[in-house]
Design a protein around this motif. Structure first.
Motif, PDB file in Angstrom:
ATOM      1  N   LEU A   1       0.824  -1.208   0.000  1.00  0.00           N
ATOM      2  CA  LEU A   1       0.000   0.000   0.000  1.00  0.00           C
ATOM      3  C   LEU A   1       0.861   1.262   0.000  1.00  0.00           C
ATOM      4  CD1 LEU A   1      -2.888  -0.929   2.457  1.00  0.00           C
ATOM      5  CD2 LEU A   1      -3.047  -0.551   0.009  1.00  0.00           C
ATOM      6  N   LEU A   2       1.977   1.222   0.698  1.00  0.00           N
ATOM      7  CA  LEU A   2       2.881   2.375   0.702  1.00  0.00           C
ATOM      8  C   LEU A   2       3.504   2.575  -0.677  1.00  0.00           C
ATOM      9  CD1 LEU A   2       4.595   1.942   4.195  1.00  0.00           C
ATOM     10  CD2 LEU A   2       2.864   3.619   3.534  1.00  0.00           C
ATOM     11  N   ALA A   3       3.781   1.458  -1.370  1.00  0.00           N
ATOM     12  CA  ALA A   3       4.293   1.563  -2.737  1.00  0.00           C
ATOM     13  C   ALA A   3       3.230   2.149  -3.658  1.00  0.00           C
ATOM     14  CB  ALA A   3       4.731   0.189  -3.244  1.00  0.00           C
ATOM     15  N   ASP A   4       1.969   1.772  -3.431  1.00  0.00           N
ATOM     16  CA  ASP A   4       0.876   2.306  -4.240  1.00  0.00           C
ATOM     17  C   ASP A   4       0.682   3.799  -3.958  1.00  0.00           C
ATOM     18  OD1 ASP A   4      -1.206   1.922  -6.145  1.00  0.00           O
ATOM     19  OD2 ASP A   4      -2.663   2.004  -4.522  1.00  0.00           O
ATOM     20  N   ALA A   5       0.897   4.195  -2.695  1.00  0.00           N
ATOM     21  CA  ALA A   5       0.823   5.617  -2.353  1.00  0.00           C
ATOM     22  C   ALA A   5       1.911   6.392  -3.098  1.00  0.00           C
ATOM     23  CB  ALA A   5       0.982   5.802  -0.842  1.00  0.00           C
ATOM     24  N   ALA A   6       3.095   5.795  -3.203  1.00  0.00           N
ATOM     25  CA  ALA A   6       4.181   6.429  -3.946  1.00  0.00           C
ATOM     26  C   ALA A   6       3.808   6.581  -5.421  1.00  0.00           C
ATOM     27  CB  ALA A   6       5.463   5.615  -3.806  1.00  0.00           C
ATOM     28  N   CYS A   7       3.038   5.633  -5.933  1.00  0.00           N
ATOM     29  CA  CYS A   7       2.582   5.713  -7.318  1.00  0.00           C
ATOM     30  C   CYS A   7       1.633   6.898  -7.498  1.00  0.00           C
ATOM     31  CB  CYS A   7       1.879   4.413  -7.697  1.00  0.00           C
ATOM     32  SG  CYS A   7       1.643   4.192  -9.458  1.00  0.00           S
ATOM     33  N   SER A   8       0.761   7.129  -6.520  1.00  0.00           N
ATOM     34  CA  SER A   8      -0.136   8.285  -6.576  1.00  0.00           C
ATOM     35  C   SER A   8       0.656   9.587  -6.495  1.00  0.00           C
ATOM     36  CB  SER A   8      -1.155   8.224  -5.423  1.00  0.00           C
ATOM     37  OG  SER A   8      -2.024   7.121  -5.589  1.00  0.00           O
ATOM     38  N   ARG A   9       1.747   9.573  -5.722  1.00  0.00           N
ATOM     39  CA  ARG A   9       2.609  10.750  -5.655  1.00  0.00           C
ATOM     40  C   ARG A   9       3.268  11.015  -7.017  1.00  0.00           C
ATOM     41  NH1 ARG A   9       7.405   9.928  -1.849  1.00  0.00           N
ATOM     42  NH2 ARG A   9       8.182   8.871  -3.703  1.00  0.00           N
ATOM     43  N   ALA A  10       3.654   9.945  -7.709  1.00  0.00           N
ATOM     44  CA  ALA A  10       4.216  10.098  -9.055  1.00  0.00           C
ATOM     45  C   ALA A  10       3.182  10.686 -10.002  1.00  0.00           C
ATOM     46  CB  ALA A  10       4.715   8.752  -9.568  1.00  0.00           C
ATOM     47  N   CYS A  11       1.921  10.277  -9.847  1.00  0.00           N
ATOM     48  CA  CYS A  11       0.843  10.851 -10.670  1.00  0.00           C
ATOM     49  C   CYS A  11       0.687  12.340 -10.390  1.00  0.00           C
ATOM     50  CB  CYS A  11      -0.477  10.141 -10.378  1.00  0.00           C
ATOM     51  SG  CYS A  11      -0.552   8.453 -10.985  1.00  0.00           S
ATOM     52  N   LEU A  12       0.891  12.742  -9.130  1.00  0.00           N
ATOM     53  CA  LEU A  12       0.852  14.157  -8.787  1.00  0.00           C
ATOM     54  C   LEU A  12       1.903  14.936  -9.567  1.00  0.00           C
ATOM     55  CD1 LEU A  12       0.357  14.321  -4.892  1.00  0.00           C
ATOM     56  CD2 LEU A  12      -1.006  15.521  -6.601  1.00  0.00           C
ATOM     57  N   GLN A  13       3.096  14.359  -9.664  1.00  0.00           N
ATOM     58  CA  GLN A  13       4.172  15.015 -10.395  1.00  0.00           C
ATOM     59  C   GLN A  13       3.820  15.160 -11.881  1.00  0.00           C
ATOM     60  OE1 GLN A  13       7.386  12.368  -9.449  1.00  0.00           O
ATOM     61  NE2 GLN A  13       7.912  13.443  -7.551  1.00  0.00           N
ATOM     62  N   LEU A  14       3.272  14.111 -12.452  1.00  0.00           N
ATOM     63  CA  LEU A  14       2.863  14.160 -13.856  1.00  0.00           C
ATOM     64  C   LEU A  14       1.790  15.222 -14.074  1.00  0.00           C
ATOM     65  CD1 LEU A  14       2.595  10.335 -14.688  1.00  0.00           C
ATOM     66  CD2 LEU A  14       4.444  11.891 -15.313  1.00  0.00           C
ATOM     67  N   SER A  15       0.814  15.262 -13.162  1.00  0.00           N
ATOM     68  CA  SER A  15      -0.262  16.248 -13.277  1.00  0.00           C
ATOM     69  C   SER A  15       0.288  17.663 -13.160  1.00  0.00           C
ATOM     70  CB  SER A  15      -1.314  16.007 -12.185  1.00  0.00           C
ATOM     71  OG  SER A  15      -1.844  14.707 -12.272  1.00  0.00           O
ATOM     72  N   GLY A  16       1.272  17.845 -12.272  1.00  0.00           N
ATOM     73  CA  GLY A  16       1.878  19.159 -12.094  1.00  0.00           C
ATOM     74  C   GLY A  16       2.581  19.644 -13.346  1.00  0.00           C
TER      75      GLY A  16
ATOM     76  N   PRO B   1      14.410  -8.737  -3.781  1.00  0.00           N
ATOM     77  CA  PRO B   1      13.927  -9.903  -3.025  1.00  0.00           C
ATOM     78  C   PRO B   1      12.705  -9.585  -2.166  1.00  0.00           C
ATOM     79  CG  PRO B   1      16.315  -9.685  -2.838  1.00  0.00           C
ATOM     80  CD  PRO B   1      15.818  -8.431  -3.488  1.00  0.00           C
ATOM     81  N   ASP B   2      12.587  -8.326  -1.713  1.00  0.00           N
ATOM     82  CA  ASP B   2      11.483  -7.934  -0.830  1.00  0.00           C
ATOM     83  C   ASP B   2      10.346  -7.284  -1.602  1.00  0.00           C
ATOM     84  OD1 ASP B   2      12.916  -5.696  -1.529  1.00  0.00           O
ATOM     85  OD2 ASP B   2      12.705  -4.714   0.433  1.00  0.00           O
ATOM     86  N   PHE B   3      10.202  -7.625  -2.891  1.00  0.00           N
ATOM     87  CA  PHE B   3       9.163  -7.041  -3.738  1.00  0.00           C
ATOM     88  C   PHE B   3       7.797  -7.211  -3.071  1.00  0.00           C
ATOM     89  CE2 PHE B   3       6.012  -7.821  -7.185  1.00  0.00           C
ATOM     90  CZ  PHE B   3       5.947  -6.524  -7.662  1.00  0.00           C
ATOM     91  N   ALA B   4       7.040  -6.077  -2.981  1.00  0.00           N
ATOM     92  CA  ALA B   4       5.757  -6.101  -2.274  1.00  0.00           C
ATOM     93  C   ALA B   4       4.574  -5.973  -3.215  1.00  0.00           C
ATOM     94  CB  ALA B   4       5.710  -4.968  -1.228  1.00  0.00           C
ATOM     95  N   GLY B   5       4.824  -5.855  -4.507  1.00  0.00           N
ATOM     96  CA  GLY B   5       3.728  -5.713  -5.458  1.00  0.00           C
ATOM     97  C   GLY B   5       3.362  -4.262  -5.672  1.00  0.00           C
ATOM     98  N   GLY B   6       2.587  -4.036  -6.716  1.00  0.00           N
ATOM     99  CA  GLY B   6       2.127  -2.687  -7.001  1.00  0.00           C
ATOM    100  C   GLY B   6       3.203  -1.831  -7.635  1.00  0.00           C
ATOM    101  N   CYS B   7       3.004  -0.537  -7.530  1.00  0.00           N
ATOM    102  CA  CYS B   7       3.918   0.431  -8.136  1.00  0.00           C
ATOM    103  C   CYS B   7       5.222   0.479  -7.366  1.00  0.00           C
ATOM    104  CB  CYS B   7       3.245   1.798  -8.151  1.00  0.00           C
ATOM    105  SG  CYS B   7       4.264   3.089  -8.863  1.00  0.00           S
ATOM    106  N   GLY B   8       6.324   0.546  -8.080  1.00  0.00           N
ATOM    107  CA  GLY B   8       7.621   0.550  -7.426  1.00  0.00           C
ATOM    108  C   GLY B   8       8.227   1.923  -7.269  1.00  0.00           C
ATOM    109  N   CYS B   9       7.437   2.975  -7.466  1.00  0.00           N
ATOM    110  CA  CYS B   9       7.989   4.339  -7.410  1.00  0.00           C
ATOM    111  C   CYS B   9       8.335   4.736  -5.986  1.00  0.00           C
ATOM    112  CB  CYS B   9       6.958   5.330  -7.960  1.00  0.00           C
ATOM    113  SG  CYS B   9       6.470   4.966  -9.647  1.00  0.00           S
TER     114      CYS B   9
END
Length: 205
Positions: free
Chosen positions: A137-152, A196-204
């Motif tokens: 979920l924290l990785a997915d939150a980072a993905c939303s932050r990346a979307c913020l940058q794109l939108s900006g 090795p500790d891949f948690a799924g979702g966006c990796g940003c």
């Protein structure tokens, strides 16, 4: 409490998917109609973000298969990189030809909406991710932050052209900025899928 948080996380993932599908369809439609490389690429990125959000939804529902998740995440990362390269090529061709959209109002409005929604999503996902201590979920939150940058980037490029039409190259410049961010997003996704500790979702990050 944990079950309530899990249901909220599922709701956030579902909203992310629904919003990005709508945003992608509108952005690509206006981008193609107005010959805006930046807006069309922004829309395609939204569709790829849906695939990343689906990985989170998959994990939250308990369907865990590390091998399949890694392959899916790798494929998403490759799509991001290819989109970034394609956008960069399109922007360079646009600069060379001198073409530009007649107006950037659609891009400005879409970016403004995306900024507001993604800011809320980012904060909500961070809160739930920390509460559940979920790396996915924290990785997915980072993905939303990346979307913020794109939108900006899209917002600033669209606003600059709107205020000064003489800056006809701003759409292409915004597209190059978006291409760089999207390509970085893809390389981080590929890098995350190999950890090795891949948690799924966006990796940003």
């Amino acid at each position: 409490m944990t079950e309530t948080l899990r249901r909220r996380a599922l709701g956030l993932a579902a909203f992310t998917i629904a919003y990005n599908l709508l945003e992608g369809a509108v952005s690509v439609g206006y981008g193609l109609h107005d010959d805006s490389v930046a807006l069309a690429g922004f829309g395609v990125d939204s569709f790829i973000e849906v695939a990343s959000a689906l990985l989170i939804l998959w994990r939250l529902r308990g369907w865990e298969d590390p091998a399949r998740e890694r392959r899916a995440a790798t494929g998403i990362g490759i799509l991001f990189v290819l989109l970034g390269l394609g956008m960069a090529a399109g922007a360079l061709l646009q600069l060379r030809s001198g073409l530009h959209p007649p107006t950037t109002v659609p891009g400005l409005l879409i970016a403004a909406l995306s900024l507001s929604f993604m800011l809320w999503l980012w904060r909500a996902k961070l809160q739930v991710g920390h509460a559940l201590r979920s790396p996915a979920l924290l990785a997915d939150a980072a993905c939303s932050r990346a979307c913020l940058q794109l939108s900006g980037v899209l917002f600033l490029g669209s606003l600059a052209f709107l205020l000064s039409p003489r800056l006809w190259w701003m759409d292409a410049a915004a597209a190059l900025g978006l291409a760089a961010l999207i390509a970085r997003e893809g390389t981080e996704q590929l890098r995350a899928a190999r950890r090795p500790d891949f948690a799924g979702g966006c990796g940003c990050h």
